[in-house]
Design a protein around this motif. Structure first.
Motif, PDB file in Angstrom:
ATOM      1  N   HIS A 129     -65.094 -51.902  12.522  1.00  0.00           N
ATOM      2  CA  HIS A 129     -66.132 -52.846  12.943  1.00  0.00           C
ATOM      3  C   HIS A 129     -65.713 -53.430  14.272  1.00  0.00           C
ATOM      4  CE1 HIS A 129     -68.471 -54.152   9.096  1.00  0.00           C
ATOM      5  NE2 HIS A 129     -68.918 -53.038   9.625  1.00  0.00           N
ATOM      6  N   CYS A 150     -65.686 -57.309  14.335  1.00  0.00           N
ATOM      7  CA  CYS A 150     -64.615 -57.913  13.530  1.00  0.00           C
ATOM      8  C   CYS A 150     -63.229 -57.486  14.032  1.00  0.00           C
ATOM      9  CB  CYS A 150     -64.771 -57.510  12.061  1.00  0.00           C
ATOM     10  SG  CYS A 150     -66.369 -57.925  11.366  1.00  0.00           S
ATOM     11  N   CYS A 183     -65.059 -53.725   5.139  1.00  0.00           N
ATOM     12  CA  CYS A 183     -64.384 -54.462   6.205  1.00  0.00           C
ATOM     13  C   CYS A 183     -63.624 -55.653   5.619  1.00  0.00           C
ATOM     14  CB  CYS A 183     -65.414 -54.952   7.217  1.00  0.00           C
ATOM     15  SG  CYS A 183     -64.716 -56.003   8.485  1.00  0.00           S
ATOM     16  N   GLU A 219     -62.692 -58.221   7.081  1.00  0.00           N
ATOM     17  CA  GLU A 219     -63.126 -59.466   7.726  1.00  0.00           C
ATOM     18  C   GLU A 219     -64.474 -59.953   7.195  1.00  0.00           C
ATOM     19  OE1 GLU A 219     -61.484 -61.436   9.971  1.00  0.00           O
ATOM     20  OE2 GLU A 219     -59.771 -60.118   9.594  1.00  0.00           O
ATOM     21  N   CYS A 220     -65.476 -59.050   7.191  1.00  0.00           N
ATOM     22  CA  CYS A 220     -66.838 -59.502   6.861  1.00  0.00           C
ATOM     23  C   CYS A 220     -67.344 -58.976   5.522  1.00  0.00           C
ATOM     24  CB  CYS A 220     -67.816 -59.128   7.976  1.00  0.00           C
ATOM     25  SG  CYS A 220     -68.179 -57.368   8.057  1.00  0.00           S
TER      26      CYS A 220
HETATM   27 ZN   LIG Z   1     -66.629 -56.452   9.644  1.00  0.00          ZN
END
Ligand SMILES: [Zn+2]
Ligand SMILES: [Zn+2]
Length: 394
Positions: A257, A260, A276, A278-279
């Motif tokens: 990503h 991210c 992901c 992060e998200c």
């Molecule tokens: Zn992400």
């Protein structure tokens, strides 16, 4: 005899493409690069087609001439259709022999509702199999080559297309698809692990959206630069070699990503899952991941169909690196132009010119830099999710 071809190009009438992409500039840059045959590009677009017809002079043995440069008629279309309850978006390169055939293809596409006066890379709303059948019906010497096959959104084998083979996409027409364009993020060796591509000629072109990016990937065909020899080359794998990006330098080599700042190798994705960290959303799956998914134990490169290839870093980047400046700096571009003019074009500089000549014309730092890349002595950060990778001399 052999000829160096860049056959995935666009005009200024394709979306997100430079306004400087006109025939005069394209022919001039082809000389700087050392390319012998160009695609005229975007032939479905009415304004661009008028320019092509006004300027390209047909030559008897199947090519067109403009400003001492040879052209064939080639374009890219975006097939958008649904198949097996999935929506599919696949880019295809078309090559055709004459303007008469171009007009018949345009009429066919307009009859199907394609809007040809917008994007130079028009949307075609029929399945890829049907496009192929209609094309060969118009003229059997037309060629259809899936473009940048591994990229996630518009590549036939990309993670979003939903196709796992040419047969799934083209059905009984797959045998009439002679070649695939591998795109920046893969190199031939990666493709040789995919048994579904066995027997298909592997080609590489630039898909340049601006003049300096022309020729960043190229195919050297056997024969003379003409439509006949292009057809023979695609059908018979008469490829001397391809000139490639380092695949890591492409925009979709790894998964990840961009927003991210998450980049993963295929092994990491296999270990952590396609989410992901992060998200929490699914990652954009890159080319290495897809090649791994579709590769088989057998490596068909042993069977005589593989061709040598050379990995390149664009000369402008090496000049910039050796001068310690950015690639858009004025002194960098004038040094680049001078070096190409004095040493016979970028392709020669990167692949053939000896150390002494590089030293004399470009200086010691450039000679060292070019030599390091030739020896594969580079530092690599892989691209992912639309972000180019970085390849620099060590
Ligand atoms: Zn992400
Ligand atoms: Zn495309």
């Amino acid at each position: 005899m052999s000829f160096i071809a860049d056959l995935h190009l666009h005009s200024r009438f394709a979306y997100a493409c430079s306004k400087s992409l006109n025939l005069t500039n394209m022919a001039a840059w082809a000389k700087v690069k050392g390319i012998n045959l160009l695609s005229g590009a975007d032939f479905t677009h009415p304004a661009w087609l008028a320019e092509l017809e006004d300027n390209l002079t047909p030559v008897a043995d199947g090519y067109f001439q403009f400003d001492d440069m040879k052209f064939v008629l080639g374009t890219e279309v975006s097939c958008v259709f649904s198949q097996g309850s999935h929506s599919r978006r696949v880019h295809m390169l078309l090559f055709v022999p004459t303007f008469d055939v171009v007009h018949r293809i345009r009429a066919m596409l307009e009859g199907l509702g394609s809007k040809l006066s917008g994007d130079g890379r028009p949307i075609v709303g029929i399945p890829a199999r049907e496009l192929a059948a209609r094309l060969f019906d118009i003229d059997e010497s037309c060629m259809l080559v899936p473009a940048h096959i591994w990229t996630p959104w518009y590549g036939l084998l990309g993670s979003k297309s939903g196709f796992n083979s040419l047969e799934e996409c083209f059905g009984d027409m797959a045998v009439h698809i002679p070649a695939v364009e591998t795109g920046l993020s893969s190199d031939p060796e990666m493709n040789w692990r995919v048994s579904g591509l066995k027997g298909k000629t592997i080609v590489s072109f630039s898909d340049a959206h601006s003049l300096p990016n022309m020729g960043r990937e190229l195919t050297v065909f056997e024969g003379n630069a003409s439509y006949h020899d292009l057809v023979a080359g695609l059908n018979g794998n008469l490829v001397e070699r391809t000139l490639e990006f380092f695949p890591e330098a492409g925009k979709y080599h790894f998964s990840g990503h961009r927003k991210c700042s998450v980049s993963q190798s295929a092994d990491e994705t296999a270990r952590f899952g396609n989410i992901c960290p992060e998200c929490g959303r699914p990652l954009t799956l890159g080319v290495v991941h897809r090649v791994q998914e579709l590769s088989s134990e057998t490596d068909w490169s042993e069977e005589g169909f593989n061709r040598p290839y050379t990995k390149l870093v664009p000369l402008i980047e090496l000049v910039a690196y050796s001068m310690g400046k950015g690639r858009t700096a004025k002194p960098v571009s004038s040094a680049y132009q001078r070096i190409c003019a004095e040493l016979g074009g970028e392709v020669k500089v990167l692949t053939q010119v000896g150390y002494d000549d590089l030293y004399q014309v470009g200086g010691e730092d450039l000679a060292e830099t070019v030599t390091k890349v030739r020896q594969g002595s580079v530092q690599i950060t892989a691209g992912f999710d639309g972000q180019y990778g970085v390849v620099q001399p060590e």
